[in-house]
Design a protein around this motif. Sequence first.
Motif, mmCIF file in Angstrom:
data_model
loop_
_atom_site.group_PDB
_atom_site.id
_atom_site.type_symbol
_atom_site.label_atom_id
_atom_site.label_comp_id
_atom_site.label_asym_id
_atom_site.label_seq_id
_atom_site.Cartn_x
_atom_site.Cartn_y
_atom_site.Cartn_z
ATOM 1 N N ARG A 31 0.842 -1.188 0.000
ATOM 2 C CA ARG A 31 0.000 0.000 0.000
ATOM 3 C C ARG A 31 0.882 1.244 0.000
ATOM 4 O O ARG A 31 1.860 1.326 0.733
ATOM 5 C CB ARG A 31 -0.890 0.022 1.240
ATOM 6 N N ASP A 34 -3.338 5.611 -0.115
ATOM 7 C CA ASP A 34 -4.649 4.972 -0.215
ATOM 8 C C ASP A 34 -4.777 4.056 -1.434
ATOM 9 O O ASP A 34 -5.878 3.698 -1.823
ATOM 10 C CB ASP A 34 -5.760 6.029 -0.222
ATOM 11 N N GLU A 35 -3.658 3.679 -2.033
ATOM 12 C CA GLU A 35 -3.674 2.779 -3.187
ATOM 13 C C GLU A 35 -2.959 1.475 -2.858
ATOM 14 O O GLU A 35 -1.892 1.485 -2.252
ATOM 15 C CB GLU A 35 -2.959 3.406 -4.386
ATOM 16 N N VAL A 36 -3.563 0.376 -3.278
ATOM 17 C CA VAL A 36 -2.928 -0.930 -3.139
ATOM 18 C C VAL A 36 -2.319 -1.302 -4.487
ATOM 19 O O VAL A 36 -2.965 -1.160 -5.524
ATOM 20 C CB VAL A 36 -3.947 -2.003 -2.697
ATOM 21 N N HIS A 37 -1.082 -1.745 -4.465
ATOM 22 C CA HIS A 37 -0.362 -2.138 -5.681
ATOM 23 C C HIS A 37 -0.057 -3.630 -5.615
ATOM 24 O O HIS A 37 0.236 -4.155 -4.540
ATOM 25 C CB HIS A 37 0.955 -1.364 -5.794
ATOM 26 N N ASN A 62 7.566 3.513 -6.468
ATOM 27 C CA ASN A 62 6.588 3.261 -5.418
ATOM 28 C C ASN A 62 7.034 2.219 -4.399
ATOM 29 O O ASN A 62 6.729 2.348 -3.215
ATOM 30 C CB ASN A 62 5.251 2.839 -6.019
ATOM 31 N N SER A 71 5.570 0.091 4.891
ATOM 32 C CA SER A 71 4.291 -0.458 4.450
ATOM 33 C C SER A 71 4.148 -1.946 4.797
ATOM 34 O O SER A 71 5.092 -2.720 4.671
ATOM 35 C CB SER A 71 4.175 -0.284 2.930
#
Length: 98
Positions: A31, A34-37, A62, A71
């Motif tokens: 993460r 607020d974005e999950v990769h 990222n 993270s």
Amino acid sequence: MMSIDNPVAEMTLDECWELLRDHEFGRLAYRVVDEVHLVPINYVAAGGSGTDTLLMRTAPGNKLFAAALGSDVAFEIDWHDTERAWSVVVRGSLRRLE
């Protein structure tokens, strides 16, 4: 033990780390804000006797930013043929090594 009546078996921790040491490609989920990769990544399993670690090299971007933030991550490898399949999922946190 697996059987026709119970086709799913849980692997031991040692079996999971053996599979991780025998392979070099998996998927990393992390993460950033607020974005999950979810990305494919090469890795090496290092350590032993309770100090096992997954090491990954990456270019700036990222993944390094997520490491700087500490993270939480999930990492998965899997395999299948026409009769069997297995999957290993590791959970932990990223950190950058110099």
